[in-house]
Design a protein around this motif. Structure first.
Motif, PDB file in Angstrom:
ATOM      1  N   PRO A 121     -52.361  28.811 -49.178  1.00 31.23           N
ATOM      2  CA  PRO A 121     -51.756  27.499 -49.462  1.00 31.23           C
ATOM      3  C   PRO A 121     -50.482  27.610 -50.290  1.00 31.23           C
ATOM      4  O   PRO A 121     -49.553  26.807 -50.118  1.00 31.23           O
ATOM      5  CB  PRO A 121     -52.859  26.751 -50.224  1.00 31.23           C
ATOM      6  N   MET A 122     -50.406  28.612 -51.165  1.00 33.24           N
ATOM      7  CA  MET A 122     -49.179  28.834 -51.928  1.00 33.24           C
ATOM      8  C   MET A 122     -48.047  29.276 -51.004  1.00 33.24           C
ATOM      9  O   MET A 122     -46.885  28.882 -51.188  1.00 33.24           O
ATOM     10  CB  MET A 122     -49.397  29.903 -53.009  1.00 33.24           C
ATOM     11  N   ILE A 123     -48.380  30.107 -50.011  1.00 37.14           N
ATOM     12  CA  ILE A 123     -47.366  30.580 -49.071  1.00 37.14           C
ATOM     13  C   ILE A 123     -46.857  29.413 -48.234  1.00 37.14           C
ATOM     14  O   ILE A 123     -45.646  29.262 -48.007  1.00 37.14           O
ATOM     15  CB  ILE A 123     -47.928  31.693 -48.172  1.00 37.14           C
ATOM     16  N   GLY A 124     -47.781  28.577 -47.746  1.00 35.46           N
ATOM     17  CA  GLY A 124     -47.370  27.412 -46.981  1.00 35.46           C
ATOM     18  C   GLY A 124     -46.492  26.481 -47.790  1.00 35.46           C
ATOM     19  O   GLY A 124     -45.478  25.966 -47.301  1.00 35.46           O
ATOM     20  N   TRP A 125     -46.859  26.263 -49.051  1.00 31.28           N
ATOM     21  CA  TRP A 125     -46.054  25.432 -49.957  1.00 31.28           C
ATOM     22  C   TRP A 125     -44.668  26.048 -50.155  1.00 31.28           C
ATOM     23  O   TRP A 125     -43.648  25.357 -50.042  1.00 31.28           O
ATOM     24  CB  TRP A 125     -46.780  25.304 -51.292  1.00 31.28           C
ATOM     25  N   ALA A 126     -44.631  27.339 -50.434  1.00 31.27           N
ATOM     26  CA  ALA A 126     -43.356  28.016 -50.684  1.00 31.27           C
ATOM     27  C   ALA A 126     -42.471  28.043 -49.440  1.00 31.27           C
ATOM     28  O   ALA A 126     -41.240  28.045 -49.547  1.00 31.27           O
ATOM     29  CB  ALA A 126     -43.607  29.439 -51.172  1.00 31.27           C
ATOM     30  N   ALA A 127     -43.077  28.066 -48.244  1.00 33.07           N
ATOM     31  CA  ALA A 127     -42.292  28.059 -47.013  1.00 33.07           C
ATOM     32  C   ALA A 127     -41.443  26.793 -46.908  1.00 33.07           C
ATOM     33  O   ALA A 127     -40.370  26.797 -46.299  1.00 33.07           O
ATOM     34  CB  ALA A 127     -43.209  28.179 -45.801  1.00 33.07           C
ATOM     35  N   VAL A 128     -41.910  25.701 -47.531  1.00 30.24           N
ATOM     36  CA  VAL A 128     -41.174  24.435 -47.514  1.00 30.24           C
ATOM     37  C   VAL A 128     -40.247  24.313 -48.709  1.00 30.24           C
ATOM     38  O   VAL A 128     -39.075  23.957 -48.580  1.00 30.24           O
ATOM     39  CB  VAL A 128     -42.152  23.240 -47.484  1.00 30.24           C
ATOM     40  N   THR A 129     -40.775  24.621 -49.891  1.00 25.78           N
ATOM     41  CA  THR A 129     -40.037  24.343 -51.137  1.00 25.78           C
ATOM     42  C   THR A 129     -39.256  25.533 -51.668  1.00 25.78           C
ATOM     43  O   THR A 129     -38.310  25.355 -52.440  1.00 25.78           O
ATOM     44  CB  THR A 129     -41.016  23.889 -52.224  1.00 25.78           C
ATOM     45  N   GLY A 130     -39.677  26.747 -51.326  1.00 23.00           N
ATOM     46  CA  GLY A 130     -39.040  27.938 -51.878  1.00 23.00           C
ATOM     47  C   GLY A 130     -39.446  28.212 -53.307  1.00 23.00           C
ATOM     48  O   GLY A 130     -38.806  29.034 -53.985  1.00 23.00           O
ATOM     49  N   ASP A 131     -40.510  27.558 -53.778  1.00 21.63           N
ATOM     50  CA  ASP A 131     -40.924  27.787 -55.159  1.00 21.63           C
ATOM     51  C   ASP A 131     -42.448  27.741 -55.277  1.00 21.63           C
ATOM     52  O   ASP A 131     -43.168  27.591 -54.294  1.00 21.63           O
ATOM     53  CB  ASP A 131     -40.280  26.770 -56.112  1.00 21.63           C
ATOM     54  N   ILE A 132     -42.910  27.884 -56.518  1.00 23.85           N
ATOM     55  CA  ILE A 132     -44.331  27.789 -56.850  1.00 23.85           C
ATOM     56  C   ILE A 132     -44.484  26.653 -57.847  1.00 23.85           C
ATOM     57  O   ILE A 132     -43.684  26.523 -58.778  1.00 23.85           O
ATOM     58  CB  ILE A 132     -44.830  29.117 -57.458  1.00 23.85           C
ATOM     59  N   SER A 133     -45.492  25.815 -57.654  1.00 23.88           N
ATOM     60  CA  SER A 133     -45.685  24.659 -58.531  1.00 23.88           C
ATOM     61  C   SER A 133     -47.113  24.632 -59.055  1.00 23.88           C
ATOM     62  O   SER A 133     -47.963  25.411 -58.632  1.00 23.88           O
ATOM     63  CB  SER A 133     -45.392  23.374 -57.766  1.00 23.88           C
ATOM     64  N   ILE A 134     -47.349  23.692 -59.970  1.00 25.95           N
ATOM     65  CA  ILE A 134     -48.705  23.526 -60.497  1.00 25.95           C
ATOM     66  C   ILE A 134     -49.673  23.165 -59.378  1.00 25.95           C
ATOM     67  O   ILE A 134     -50.806  23.673 -59.324  1.00 25.95           O
ATOM     68  CB  ILE A 134     -48.727  22.444 -61.597  1.00 25.95           C
ATOM     69  N   ALA A 135     -49.242  22.319 -58.453  1.00 27.31           N
ATOM     70  CA  ALA A 135     -50.104  21.917 -57.343  1.00 27.31           C
ATOM     71  C   ALA A 135     -50.482  23.109 -56.478  1.00 27.31           C
ATOM     72  O   ALA A 135     -51.646  23.273 -56.087  1.00 27.31           O
ATOM     73  CB  ALA A 135     -49.414  20.841 -56.501  1.00 27.31           C
ATOM     74  N   SER A 136     -49.505  23.968 -56.173  1.00 29.36           N
ATOM     75  CA  SER A 136     -49.811  25.121 -55.319  1.00 29.36           C
ATOM     76  C   SER A 136     -50.674  26.131 -56.054  1.00 29.36           C
ATOM     77  O   SER A 136     -51.537  26.775 -55.449  1.00 29.36           O
ATOM     78  CB  SER A 136     -48.520  25.783 -54.821  1.00 29.36           C
ATOM     79  N   VAL A 145     -56.494  16.349 -58.730  1.00 28.63           N
ATOM     80  CA  VAL A 145     -56.319  14.896 -58.771  1.00 28.63           C
ATOM     81  C   VAL A 145     -55.160  14.523 -59.689  1.00 28.63           C
ATOM     82  O   VAL A 145     -54.517  13.475 -59.506  1.00 28.63           O
ATOM     83  CB  VAL A 145     -57.624  14.221 -59.237  1.00 28.63           C
ATOM     84  N   LEU A 146     -54.853  15.365 -60.643  1.00 33.87           N
ATOM     85  CA  LEU A 146     -53.785  15.077 -61.597  1.00 33.87           C
ATOM     86  C   LEU A 146     -52.395  15.403 -61.043  1.00 33.87           C
ATOM     87  O   LEU A 146     -51.394  15.184 -61.725  1.00 33.87           O
ATOM     88  CB  LEU A 146     -54.010  15.868 -62.888  1.00 33.87           C
ATOM     89  N   THR A 147     -52.330  15.929 -59.839  1.00 32.94           N
ATOM     90  CA  THR A 147     -51.045  16.254 -59.219  1.00 32.94           C
ATOM     91  C   THR A 147     -50.690  15.207 -58.169  1.00 32.94           C
ATOM     92  O   THR A 147     -51.505  14.349 -57.814  1.00 32.94           O
ATOM     93  CB  THR A 147     -51.088  17.640 -58.555  1.00 32.94           C
ATOM     94  N   ASP A 148     -49.469  15.308 -57.648  1.00 33.16           N
ATOM     95  CA  ASP A 148     -48.991  14.343 -56.664  1.00 33.16           C
ATOM     96  C   ASP A 148     -49.583  14.563 -55.277  1.00 33.16           C
ATOM     97  O   ASP A 148     -49.446  13.695 -54.414  1.00 33.16           O
ATOM     98  CB  ASP A 148     -47.465  14.408 -56.567  1.00 33.16           C
ATOM     99  N   VAL A 149     -50.223  15.717 -55.027  1.00 36.22           N
ATOM    100  CA  VAL A 149     -50.684  16.010 -53.670  1.00 36.22           C
ATOM    101  C   VAL A 149     -52.049  15.401 -53.370  1.00 36.22           C
ATOM    102  O   VAL A 149     -52.441  15.291 -52.209  1.00 36.22           O
ATOM    103  CB  VAL A 149     -50.742  17.530 -53.412  1.00 36.22           C
ATOM    104  N   ALA A 150     -52.784  15.016 -54.401  1.00 36.98           N
ATOM    105  CA  ALA A 150     -54.140  14.475 -54.211  1.00 36.98           C
ATOM    106  C   ALA A 150     -54.152  12.982 -54.494  1.00 36.98           C
ATOM    107  O   ALA A 150     -53.493  12.499 -55.418  1.00 36.98           O
ATOM    108  CB  ALA A 150     -55.131  15.194 -55.113  1.00 36.98           C
ATOM    109  N   GLY A 151     -54.906  12.276 -53.676  1.00 38.05           N
ATOM    110  CA  GLY A 151     -55.024  10.837 -53.843  1.00 38.05           C
ATOM    111  C   GLY A 151     -56.473  10.396 -53.860  1.00 38.05           C
ATOM    112  O   GLY A 151     -57.376  11.193 -54.125  1.00 38.05           O
ATOM    113  N   PRO A 152     -56.734   9.132 -53.545  1.00 42.72           N
ATOM    114  CA  PRO A 152     -58.107   8.603 -53.632  1.00 42.72           C
ATOM    115  C   PRO A 152     -59.087   9.269 -52.673  1.00 42.72           C
ATOM    116  O   PRO A 152     -60.272   9.420 -53.003  1.00 42.72           O
ATOM    117  CB  PRO A 152     -57.933   7.115 -53.297  1.00 42.72           C
ATOM    118  N   ILE A 153     -58.615   9.656 -51.496  1.00 43.98           N
ATOM    119  CA  ILE A 153     -59.518  10.323 -50.541  1.00 43.98           C
ATOM    120  C   ILE A 153     -59.986  11.652 -51.111  1.00 43.98           C
ATOM    121  O   ILE A 153     -61.177  11.982 -51.059  1.00 43.98           O
ATOM    122  CB  ILE A 153     -58.816  10.536 -49.181  1.00 43.98           C
ATOM    123  N   TYR A 154     -59.046  12.390 -51.693  1.00 38.44           N
ATOM    124  CA  TYR A 154     -59.415  13.681 -52.288  1.00 38.44           C
ATOM    125  C   TYR A 154     -60.343  13.475 -53.478  1.00 38.44           C
ATOM    126  O   TYR A 154     -61.309  14.223 -53.656  1.00 38.44           O
ATOM    127  CB  TYR A 154     -58.175  14.453 -52.719  1.00 38.44           C
TER     128      TYR A 154
END
Length: 309
Positions: A162-177, A239-248
């Motif tokens: 999942p970090m690789i997939g995230w980095a493929a889009v953003t070029g970085d590493i984040s708390i969410a990843s 849940v505290l990050t922007d990637v997760a919402g009520p379904i998660y």
């Protein structure tokens, strides 16, 4: 040729490999989990990417996972041959020569890393290269045969997608990843130790120092409970990050309550009871653990789709 030479000269080994045998070297079941978690990491990343680049990224991440599998099967052929669960793999079964598994793994490693870097960015490519190295060298060649904590540390290899997939889009590493990485990382020990509880004989025969072998099943049960407890805040932390919402949120609360209950059920069982019912609880928790991870990442994906509506 003398009679003695004729008797002592080994017959040339005939290999009968088909496409399916070479595909099996890539560990398609493991690859499917890698592809799914990497895809979710890519789709929930901010900014997005084009469908073509996204498809290309997932393709080469999958090839990188397959390369790791081939290298693992090359190196582990000796212990795979004595374990019931792995004896039918292509190399120990005599379908594919070990050298071909090694060659395939090395070529796919180079191809996947270079092409991912060219198609997306070199941060993602570097993470993929490190993942392959970690699984093939750090885990397969070192940790697996030297320490009962092989799964704990070695689980990092399966946590990077999942970090690789995230980095493929953003070029970085984040708390969410990092938290997505942590979710897979903390899930891995209780998942595999549940399996080890009812597959202990295999690890004994192969002389693999799994926790069940070195510390016994009682301690393994305790560690399953401990790591499941530690897993919960990581899963809920998303849940505290922007990637997760009520379904998660709803999914994570329910799944973690059920996983905790399963880990507790494993911990409190006596060996005589477990053996009497053929480790029914351990098997059930192991199967549930697969659903646990799939539904967590599925919920992240649904939340991402919901935000687009």
């Amino acid at each position: 040729m003398s009679d003695f030479a004729a008797q002592t000269t080994p017959e040339p080994r005939e290999y009968d490999a088909g496409f399916g045998d070479y595909f099996a070297l890539l560990k398609p079941r493991v690859m499917s989990l890698v592809v799914f978690t990497a895809l979710v990491g890519l789709l929930v990343a901010p900014g997005g990417t084009s469908p073509m680049i996204g498809f290309t990224a997932i393709l080469f991440i999958a090839l990188g996972a397959g390369a790791s599998g081939a290298l693992n099967m090359w190196y582990d052929a000796d212990i795979d041959s004595v374990m019931k669960r792995t004896a039918k793999r292509p190399v120990p079964a005599g379908k594919v020569p070990a050298g071909e598994a090694l060659t395939l793994g090395l070529w796919l490693s180079a191809l996947s890393v270079v092409m991912l870097g060219l198609a997306t960015n070199w941060v993602a490519a570097a993470l993929l290269a490190f993942t392959i190295f970690f699984y093939a060298v750090v885990y397969s060649m070192w940790l697996k045969r030297s320490t009962p904590w092989n799964i704990v540390i070695g689980g990092a290899a399966g946590s990077f997608p999942p970090m690789i997939g995230w980095a493929a889009v953003t070029g970085d590493i984040s708390i969410a990843s990092v938290l997505m990485f942590g979710l897979v990382f903390m899930w891995t020990p209780p998942h595999f130790w549940a399996l080890a509880l009812f597959m202990k004989g295999d690890y004994h025969k192969a002389n693999v120092p799994m926790l069940t072998v070195t510390h016994g099943r009682r301690e393994t049960r305790r560690q399953i409970l401990i790591y499941t407890v530690l897993l919960v805040p990581v899963a809920l932390g998303l849940v505290l990050t922007d990637v997760a919402g009520p379904i998660y949120l709803v999914t994570a609360v329910v799944l973690n309550a059920l996983f905790l209950k399963g880990a507790y059920d494993i911990w409190k069982r006596e060996e005589a009871q477990a053996e009497a019912d053929n480790y029914a609880v351990e098997r059930r928790v192991f199967k549930f653990s697969l659903l646990y991870l799939f539904l967590h990442f599925g919920a992240l994906l649904l939340d991402a789709l919901w935000r687009l509506i």
